[in-house]
Design a protein around this motif. Structure first.
Motif, PDB file in Angstrom:
ATOM      1  N   ALA A 138      -9.100  -0.767  -3.704  1.00  0.00           N
ATOM      2  CA  ALA A 138      -8.315   0.117  -4.573  1.00  0.00           C
ATOM      3  C   ALA A 138      -7.977   1.419  -3.854  1.00  0.00           C
ATOM      4  O   ALA A 138      -6.857   1.933  -3.972  1.00  0.00           O
ATOM      5  CB  ALA A 138      -9.093   0.410  -5.853  1.00  0.00           C
ATOM      6  N   LYS A 139      -8.929   1.946  -3.083  1.00  0.00           N
ATOM      7  CA  LYS A 139      -8.659   3.178  -2.324  1.00  0.00           C
ATOM      8  C   LYS A 139      -7.575   2.947  -1.276  1.00  0.00           C
ATOM      9  O   LYS A 139      -6.704   3.800  -1.070  1.00  0.00           O
ATOM     10  CB  LYS A 139      -9.943   3.678  -1.656  1.00  0.00           C
ATOM     11  CG  LYS A 139     -10.906   4.342  -2.610  1.00  0.00           C
ATOM     12  CD  LYS A 139     -12.121   4.861  -1.876  1.00  0.00           C
ATOM     13  CE  LYS A 139     -13.097   5.546  -2.804  1.00  0.00           C
ATOM     14  NZ  LYS A 139     -14.280   6.030  -2.079  1.00  0.00           N
ATOM     15  N   LYS A 140      -7.637   1.772  -0.602  1.00  0.00           N
ATOM     16  CA  LYS A 140      -6.609   1.458   0.401  1.00  0.00           C
ATOM     17  C   LYS A 140      -5.233   1.361  -0.244  1.00  0.00           C
ATOM     18  O   LYS A 140      -4.248   1.892   0.274  1.00  0.00           O
ATOM     19  CB  LYS A 140      -6.947   0.150   1.114  1.00  0.00           C
ATOM     20  CG  LYS A 140      -8.062   0.260   2.113  1.00  0.00           C
ATOM     21  CD  LYS A 140      -8.325  -1.083   2.770  1.00  0.00           C
ATOM     22  CE  LYS A 140      -9.474  -1.014   3.750  1.00  0.00           C
ATOM     23  NZ  LYS A 140      -9.764  -2.345   4.349  1.00  0.00           N
ATOM     24  N   ALA A 141      -5.175   0.681  -1.375  1.00  0.00           N
ATOM     25  CA  ALA A 141      -3.885   0.533  -2.066  1.00  0.00           C
ATOM     26  C   ALA A 141      -3.365   1.887  -2.531  1.00  0.00           C
ATOM     27  O   ALA A 141      -2.166   2.181  -2.399  1.00  0.00           O
ATOM     28  CB  ALA A 141      -4.036  -0.406  -3.260  1.00  0.00           C
ATOM     29  N   ALA A 142      -4.259   2.732  -3.039  1.00  0.00           N
ATOM     30  CA  ALA A 142      -3.836   4.059  -3.493  1.00  0.00           C
ATOM     31  C   ALA A 142      -3.322   4.881  -2.322  1.00  0.00           C
ATOM     32  O   ALA A 142      -2.325   5.602  -2.445  1.00  0.00           O
ATOM     33  CB  ALA A 142      -4.997   4.766  -4.186  1.00  0.00           C
ATOM     34  N   LYS A 190       1.286   7.166   0.630  1.00  0.00           N
ATOM     35  CA  LYS A 190       2.138   7.285   1.816  1.00  0.00           C
ATOM     36  C   LYS A 190       3.583   6.942   1.481  1.00  0.00           C
ATOM     37  O   LYS A 190       4.518   7.633   1.908  1.00  0.00           O
ATOM     38  CB  LYS A 190       1.633   6.358   2.925  1.00  0.00           C
ATOM     39  CG  LYS A 190       0.370   6.836   3.592  1.00  0.00           C
ATOM     40  CD  LYS A 190      -0.093   5.839   4.641  1.00  0.00           C
ATOM     41  CE  LYS A 190      -1.418   6.226   5.233  1.00  0.00           C
ATOM     42  NZ  LYS A 190      -1.924   5.210   6.184  1.00  0.00           N
ATOM     43  N   GLU A 191       3.774   5.857   0.717  1.00  0.00           N
ATOM     44  CA  GLU A 191       5.123   5.461   0.317  1.00  0.00           C
ATOM     45  C   GLU A 191       5.777   6.539  -0.542  1.00  0.00           C
ATOM     46  O   GLU A 191       6.963   6.826  -0.394  1.00  0.00           O
ATOM     47  CB  GLU A 191       5.091   4.130  -0.434  1.00  0.00           C
ATOM     48  CG  GLU A 191       4.693   2.945   0.407  1.00  0.00           C
ATOM     49  CD  GLU A 191       5.698   2.637   1.504  1.00  0.00           C
ATOM     50  OE1 GLU A 191       6.910   2.811   1.272  1.00  0.00           O
ATOM     51  OE2 GLU A 191       5.267   2.226   2.599  1.00  0.00           O
ATOM     52  N   ALA A 192       4.997   7.138  -1.434  1.00  0.00           N
ATOM     53  CA  ALA A 192       5.538   8.201  -2.290  1.00  0.00           C
ATOM     54  C   ALA A 192       5.932   9.409  -1.451  1.00  0.00           C
ATOM     55  O   ALA A 192       6.971  10.046  -1.704  1.00  0.00           O
ATOM     56  CB  ALA A 192       4.510   8.594  -3.352  1.00  0.00           C
ATOM     57  N   ASP A 193       5.110   9.741  -0.437  1.00  0.00           N
ATOM     58  CA  ASP A 193       5.446  10.866   0.439  1.00  0.00           C
ATOM     59  C   ASP A 193       6.727  10.580   1.218  1.00  0.00           C
ATOM     60  O   ASP A 193       7.586  11.460   1.360  1.00  0.00           O
ATOM     61  CB  ASP A 193       4.294  11.152   1.409  1.00  0.00           C
ATOM     62  CG  ASP A 193       3.072  11.726   0.709  1.00  0.00           C
ATOM     63  OD1 ASP A 193       3.213  12.208  -0.447  1.00  0.00           O
ATOM     64  OD2 ASP A 193       1.970  11.698   1.302  1.00  0.00           O
ATOM     65  N   LYS A 194       6.852   9.327   1.711  1.00  0.00           N
ATOM     66  CA  LYS A 194       8.087   8.956   2.425  1.00  0.00           C
ATOM     67  C   LYS A 194       9.296   9.099   1.510  1.00  0.00           C
ATOM     68  O   LYS A 194      10.348   9.617   1.902  1.00  0.00           O
ATOM     69  CB  LYS A 194       8.001   7.518   2.922  1.00  0.00           C
ATOM     70  CG  LYS A 194       7.124   7.304   4.110  1.00  0.00           C
ATOM     71  CD  LYS A 194       7.162   5.828   4.505  1.00  0.00           C
ATOM     72  CE  LYS A 194       6.175   5.492   5.567  1.00  0.00           C
ATOM     73  NZ  LYS A 194       6.156   4.047   5.875  1.00  0.00           N
ATOM     74  N   CYS A 195       9.133   8.631   0.289  1.00  0.00           N
ATOM     75  CA  CYS A 195      10.235   8.692  -0.670  1.00  0.00           C
ATOM     76  C   CYS A 195      10.603  10.143  -0.965  1.00  0.00           C
ATOM     77  O   CYS A 195      11.785  10.493  -1.025  1.00  0.00           O
ATOM     78  CB  CYS A 195       9.830   7.970  -1.957  1.00  0.00           C
ATOM     79  SG  CYS A 195      11.133   7.887  -3.190  1.00  0.00           S
ATOM     80  N   SER A 196       9.589  10.995  -1.137  1.00  0.00           N
ATOM     81  CA  SER A 196       9.856  12.411  -1.416  1.00  0.00           C
ATOM     82  C   SER A 196      10.577  13.061  -0.245  1.00  0.00           C
ATOM     83  O   SER A 196      11.521  13.835  -0.446  1.00  0.00           O
ATOM     84  CB  SER A 196       8.540  13.148  -1.684  1.00  0.00           C
ATOM     85  OG  SER A 196       7.946  12.667  -2.855  1.00  0.00           O
TER      86      SER A 196
END
Length: 178
Positions: free
Chosen positions: A115-119, A124-130
């Motif tokens: 769960a920690k890895k997925a989070a 990271k994906e959210a940061d890329k998107c931002s």
């Protein structure tokens, strides 16, 4: 509020409370009393008349009655073997439960790690998107500024051309400048 109205309000409140209690408790009391009366009318058994003072207050059946403390302290011949086998069984049960608990703990730790890895991956994906959104927003603002500058220059050249005698033809569209 006058004194008489206060008394009236108290009486009305009391009557309402009694009505609510009767409404809530009434049906169950009615059926309970109805069953009790029906049982007493249909019962053919006369009331028991016995002298209860001769019997002890606490009656213990004969099979469960120990007559001496020595009976409790006596050991049977195979009791040591039973006791040791019981101890072994309890120890084995404890080992099995401990192993099960360790396995459950390992499984929970593994799930927590996943769960920690997925989070972390989602973060990271959210940061890329931002960052992509910020870059896109900056590019939009830059292109909007460039478009405004081009419109201003076009308006200036059109204005100079009109001053020099240029007239708009049927196919030429004039632009609205801010």
């Amino acid at each position: 509020m006058p004194r008489r109205q206060k008394k009236t309000a108290k009486v009305v409140t009391g009557v309402m409370a009694l009505c609510m209690v009767a409404y809530i408790a009434g049906p169950s009391l009615y059926w309970h009393l109805n069953e009790t009366i029906a049982e007493s009318l249909h019962s053919a058994c006369p009331p028991c008349l016995c002298d209860c003072s001769s019997q002890p207050l606490l009656y213990i059946p004969e099979g469960l009655n120990n007559h001496s403390f020595l009976d409790c302290m006596r050991r049977e011949e195979g009791s040591e073997e039973n006791e040791s086998s019981f101890t072994e069984m309890v120890a084995e049960e404890l080992k099995l439960r401990e192993a099960q608990a360790q396995e459950d703990e390992w499984r929970a730790d593994r799930l927590l790690l996943d769960a920690k890895k997925a989070a972390s991956q989602y973060q990271k994906e959210a940061d890329k998107c931002s960052m992509g959104m910020e870059t896109c927003e900056q590019a939009r603002e830059k292109s909007e500024a460039t478009l405004d500058e081009q419109r201003r220059l076009s308006y200036m050249w059109e204005l100079r051309a009109r001053q020099n005698g240029w007239k708009e033809g049927p196919n030429v569209v004039s632009s609205d400048v801010i």
